[in-house]
Structures are given as C-alpha cells and as structure tokens.
Motif scaffolding. Structure first.
Motif, PDB file in Angstrom:
ATOM      1  N   GLY A 276     -58.482  -8.944 -34.589  1.00 23.86           N
ATOM      2  CA  GLY A 276     -58.859 -10.356 -34.518  1.00 23.86           C
ATOM      3  C   GLY A 276     -58.273 -11.259 -35.578  1.00 23.86           C
ATOM      4  N   VAL A 277     -57.606 -10.707 -36.575  1.00 29.09           N
ATOM      5  CA  VAL A 277     -57.030 -11.534 -37.645  1.00 29.09           C
ATOM      6  C   VAL A 277     -55.634 -11.997 -37.223  1.00 29.09           C
ATOM      7  CG1 VAL A 277     -56.395 -11.666 -40.079  1.00 29.09           C
ATOM      8  CG2 VAL A 277     -58.388 -10.346 -39.380  1.00 29.09           C
ATOM      9  N   VAL A 278     -55.587 -13.085 -36.468  1.00 29.09           N
ATOM     10  CA  VAL A 278     -54.341 -13.657 -35.955  1.00 29.09           C
ATOM     11  C   VAL A 278     -53.952 -14.852 -36.825  1.00 29.09           C
ATOM     12  CG1 VAL A 278     -53.256 -14.734 -33.929  1.00 29.09           C
ATOM     13  CG2 VAL A 278     -54.943 -12.916 -33.634  1.00 29.09           C
ATOM     14  N   PRO A 279     -52.676 -15.042 -37.096  1.00 28.66           N
ATOM     15  CA  PRO A 279     -52.262 -16.193 -37.915  1.00 28.66           C
ATOM     16  C   PRO A 279     -52.687 -17.530 -37.315  1.00 28.66           C
ATOM     17  CG  PRO A 279     -50.460 -14.632 -37.667  1.00 28.66           C
ATOM     18  CD  PRO A 279     -51.538 -14.181 -36.732  1.00 28.66           C
ATOM     19  N   ASP A 280     -53.063 -18.458 -38.180  1.00 28.41           N
ATOM     20  CA  ASP A 280     -53.310 -19.829 -37.746  1.00 28.41           C
ATOM     21  C   ASP A 280     -51.997 -20.541 -37.477  1.00 28.41           C
ATOM     22  OD1 ASP A 280     -56.309 -20.151 -38.216  1.00 28.41           O
ATOM     23  OD2 ASP A 280     -55.640 -19.392 -40.155  1.00 28.41           O
ATOM     24  N   CYS A 281     -50.956 -20.155 -38.207  1.00 29.61           N
ATOM     25  CA  CYS A 281     -49.651 -20.798 -38.087  1.00 29.61           C
ATOM     26  C   CYS A 281     -48.571 -19.778 -38.419  1.00 29.61           C
ATOM     27  CB  CYS A 281     -49.558 -21.994 -39.042  1.00 29.61           C
ATOM     28  SG  CYS A 281     -47.955 -22.819 -39.069  1.00 29.61           S
ATOM     29  N   THR A 282     -47.502 -19.774 -37.636  1.00 29.55           N
ATOM     30  CA  THR A 282     -46.358 -18.908 -37.906  1.00 29.55           C
ATOM     31  C   THR A 282     -45.104 -19.766 -38.003  1.00 29.55           C
ATOM     32  OG1 THR A 282     -47.331 -16.987 -36.802  1.00 29.55           O
ATOM     33  CG2 THR A 282     -44.934 -17.018 -37.033  1.00 29.55           C
ATOM     34  N   LEU A 283     -44.409 -19.641 -39.120  1.00 33.70           N
ATOM     35  CA  LEU A 283     -43.173 -20.372 -39.358  1.00 33.70           C
ATOM     36  C   LEU A 283     -42.004 -19.419 -39.132  1.00 33.70           C
ATOM     37  CD1 LEU A 283     -44.553 -21.976 -42.576  1.00 33.70           C
ATOM     38  CD2 LEU A 283     -43.966 -23.275 -40.528  1.00 33.70           C
ATOM     39  N   ILE A 284     -41.175 -19.722 -38.138  1.00 33.71           N
ATOM     40  CA  ILE A 284     -40.031 -18.880 -37.824  1.00 33.71           C
ATOM     41  C   ILE A 284     -38.785 -19.534 -38.405  1.00 33.71           C
ATOM     42  CG2 ILE A 284     -38.621 -17.898 -35.980  1.00 33.71           C
ATOM     43  CD1 ILE A 284     -41.177 -17.824 -34.262  1.00 33.71           C
ATOM     44  N   LEU A 285     -38.258 -18.931 -39.467  1.00 30.09           N
ATOM     45  CA  LEU A 285     -37.054 -19.457 -40.100  1.00 30.09           C
ATOM     46  C   LEU A 285     -35.849 -18.961 -39.319  1.00 30.09           C
ATOM     47  CD1 LEU A 285     -39.218 -20.009 -42.230  1.00 30.09           C
ATOM     48  CD2 LEU A 285     -37.524 -19.480 -43.980  1.00 30.09           C
ATOM     49  N   ASP A 286     -35.170 -19.900 -38.692  1.00 34.93           N
ATOM     50  CA  ASP A 286     -34.125 -19.551 -37.721  1.00 34.93           C
ATOM     51  C   ASP A 286     -32.740 -19.896 -38.253  1.00 34.93           C
ATOM     52  OD1 ASP A 286     -33.053 -18.936 -35.015  1.00 34.93           O
ATOM     53  OD2 ASP A 286     -32.612 -21.090 -35.029  1.00 34.93           O
ATOM     54  N   LEU A 287     -31.813 -18.947 -38.111  1.00 33.61           N
ATOM     55  CA  LEU A 287     -30.415 -19.198 -38.395  1.00 33.61           C
ATOM     56  C   LEU A 287     -29.578 -18.140 -37.686  1.00 33.61           C
ATOM     57  CD1 LEU A 287     -29.574 -18.158 -42.104  1.00 33.61           C
ATOM     58  CD2 LEU A 287     -31.336 -17.124 -40.691  1.00 33.61           C
ATOM     59  N   PRO A 288     -28.280 -18.406 -37.456  1.00 31.45           N
ATOM     60  CA  PRO A 288     -27.448 -17.412 -36.783  1.00 31.45           C
ATOM     61  C   PRO A 288     -27.454 -16.084 -37.533  1.00 31.45           C
ATOM     62  CG  PRO A 288     -26.316 -19.525 -36.881  1.00 31.45           C
ATOM     63  CD  PRO A 288     -27.550 -19.650 -37.727  1.00 31.45           C
ATOM     64  N   ALA A 289     -27.431 -14.997 -36.782  1.00 35.24           N
ATOM     65  CA  ALA A 289     -27.500 -13.669 -37.391  1.00 35.24           C
ATOM     66  C   ALA A 289     -26.377 -13.448 -38.390  1.00 35.24           C
ATOM     67  CB  ALA A 289     -27.460 -12.606 -36.307  1.00 35.24           C
ATOM     68  N   GLU A 290     -25.173 -13.925 -38.096  1.00 38.09           N
ATOM     69  CA  GLU A 290     -24.034 -13.715 -38.988  1.00 38.09           C
ATOM     70  C   GLU A 290     -24.277 -14.363 -40.352  1.00 38.09           C
ATOM     71  OE1 GLU A 290     -19.158 -14.225 -39.016  1.00 38.09           O
ATOM     72  OE2 GLU A 290     -20.352 -14.982 -37.333  1.00 38.09           O
ATOM     73  N   VAL A 291     -24.851 -15.573 -40.342  1.00 38.21           N
ATOM     74  CA  VAL A 291     -25.148 -16.278 -41.591  1.00 38.21           C
ATOM     75  C   VAL A 291     -26.203 -15.515 -42.386  1.00 38.21           C
ATOM     76  CG1 VAL A 291     -26.049 -18.412 -42.597  1.00 38.21           C
ATOM     77  CG2 VAL A 291     -24.546 -18.511 -40.595  1.00 38.21           C
ATOM     78  N   GLY A 292     -27.256 -15.096 -41.713  1.00 38.78           N
ATOM     79  CA  GLY A 292     -28.322 -14.369 -42.388  1.00 38.78           C
ATOM     80  C   GLY A 292     -27.852 -13.057 -42.985  1.00 38.78           C
ATOM     81  N   LEU A 293     -26.997 -12.337 -42.257  1.00 37.84           N
ATOM     82  CA  LEU A 293     -26.513 -11.059 -42.764  1.00 37.84           C
ATOM     83  C   LEU A 293     -25.612 -11.236 -43.977  1.00 37.84           C
ATOM     84  CD1 LEU A 293     -25.844  -9.103 -39.463  1.00 37.84           C
ATOM     85  CD2 LEU A 293     -27.593  -8.644 -41.187  1.00 37.84           C
ATOM     86  N   LYS A 294     -24.817 -12.297 -43.984  1.00 39.24           N
ATOM     87  CA  LYS A 294     -23.985 -12.573 -45.158  1.00 39.24           C
ATOM     88  C   LYS A 294     -24.865 -12.804 -46.385  1.00 39.24           C
ATOM     89  CE  LYS A 294     -19.848 -14.449 -42.922  1.00 39.24           C
ATOM     90  NZ  LYS A 294     -19.041 -15.675 -42.668  1.00 39.24           N
ATOM     91  N   ARG A 295     -25.955 -13.562 -46.192  1.00 42.52           N
ATOM     92  CA  ARG A 295     -26.880 -13.799 -47.293  1.00 42.52           C
ATOM     93  C   ARG A 295     -27.518 -12.492 -47.752  1.00 42.52           C
ATOM     94  NH1 ARG A 295     -30.565 -18.953 -45.379  1.00 42.52           N
ATOM     95  NH2 ARG A 295     -28.921 -20.539 -45.270  1.00 42.52           N
TER      96      ARG A 295
END
Length: 232
Positions: free
Chosen positions: A135-154
């Motif tokens: 029953g402990v479900v998030p009130d809010c979920t923030l999905i930080l979105d960016l292309p996979a290639e950019v994220g993997l480089k980081r």
C-alpha cells in the motif's frame, strides 16, 4: 497499481525519482532535499536497491551481478524482498512521522528493468510489487528523461572513478528500451508521474522539479494542520 491505492491520509509525502543511467537522479534529489530543508521540512533521502540494512546487503549482490546466474525471476524476487524491508523499516515509519521521503528508484524500476527488459510477465511483477510495498505507493514520481546514449556517456564518465555496475554495462538498445518503458508508464499514470527533460542545465531541471512538488507541499501542510487539529 494506480493512485487510488495510495494511503489516503498519510502524514508525510512520498516522492520517487526514476530514469535511466546517468539521468542525474541523485543530484536532483540532493538539490530538492536541500531546498525543502531550508524551508523547514523534515526530509529523508533514500535509495533502491538499498535504504535499510537488510536491503543494502541485497543491493551489493544485485549490482555486482552475483545473482545473474540464478536468472531474472530470482533477481526480481530479491529486489522485492529488499524493497519490503526498505518500506517497513524506513519509508513507512518516516511517512507516519510526517516526513517528506525522496527515494532514488522504486516500483517503476522493477517494472522497467525486470519486467520490460527482463521479459518477466507483467502480472508476476505487479504481484511482487503489491506484496513488497503493502500500500505504500508514491504520491509523485519524477521521471528524468534523456536519450540513452547521453545518459550512458554521463554514467561512464562517472565510472572513470567507480567501476560501472551490471546495469551500466548493458547495450545501448536495452537502455533505450527502458527509456521508452518509463515514458509509457508516465503516459498510463499521468496523475502520479511527471516527465522531466534531463538534458538541460541542473538549475533548470531543479526549478521544474520544485514547481511540480510545491503544490504537494502545500497539500501536505494543510493535511498536517487538519491532523493536528483533530488530535487537539
């Protein structure tokens, strides 16, 4: 698992951060926590897998790849076991005390990593999640979105000092598939999920996140006032 399954009158606020590798979740959690604390709020930062002593022990097994030989189904069960310990030992007590809980990854990571790219049945994943979170479900979920290639480089730049974990070592096609899965979750649950463009400067991202969270903070203050008055 939708918004209606949340604990209706919990004292605190539960916010989760999701996204692919290198999306900047940890940075934005710290920034939001600092901003909320400056405003006088009680804030707990935590993460998954991990967050409690039992879950941290499981985290090492999972991220090292030691559980891979047992298959993705066993891995999903281990994630769920770690999550249940985390919820019961850390998250639920913090929410009951009125704290704002900021968590780096939660249920949506299991849906994406073990469900979509692990090819496990959605019903199996959802059953595990229901048992794990109770029953402990998030009130809010923030999905930080960016292309996979950019994220993997980081992530690989960060990994110059720290060895990449097993998820960072996977192929870019797998990471892009996860990105798409997160966006599908956000589309299916717009009341809970907010997609944030993570390719921008840290300050811009932080400003947008606070804009999303601020109304929830006001609602939290009103709820806590009502609870205090009812007790008094």
């Amino acid at each position: 698992m939708n918004a209606e399954t949340r604990v209706a009158e919990r004292s605190g606020l539960f916010v989760t951060f999701e996204g692919g590798e290198g999306a900047g979740k940890s940075t934005q959690i710290r920034r939001l926590a600092d901003q909320l604390r400056r405003r006088g709020h009680d804030v707990l930062m935590t993460r998954e897998p991990g967050g409690s002593p039992g879950a941290e022990a499981v985290r090492h097994v999972l991220l090292s790849g030691a559980a891979e030989e047992f298959g993705v189904r066993m891995e999903a069960i281990l994630f769920a076991a770690a999550r249940n310990d985390h919820v019961e030992e850390v998250i639920r007590p913090a929410l009951e005390s009125g704290a704002i809980v900021l968590c780096d990854r939660f249920i949506d990571s299991s849906r994406v990593y073990q469900g979509v790219t692990g090819n496990l049945e959605p019903d199996f994943i959802e059953a595990l999640q229901r048992a794990a979170i109770d029953g402990v479900v998030p009130d809010c979920t923030l999905i930080l979105d960016l292309p996979a290639e950019v994220g993997l480089k980081r992530a690989r730049k960060r990994g110059a000092e720290n060895a990449p974990d097993r998820f960072e070592r996977e192929e870019i096609e797998t990471h892009e598939k996860r990105r798409e899965a997160y966006l599908e979750i956000a589309e299916a649950e717009p009341g809970r999920c907010h997609v944030v463009n993570a390719e921008r400067a840290e300050d811009e991202i932080a400003d947008e996140i606070f804009t999303i969270i601020e109304p929830l903070i006001r609602e939290l203050a009103l709820r806590q006032t009502r609870n205090a008055e009812s007790v008094g």
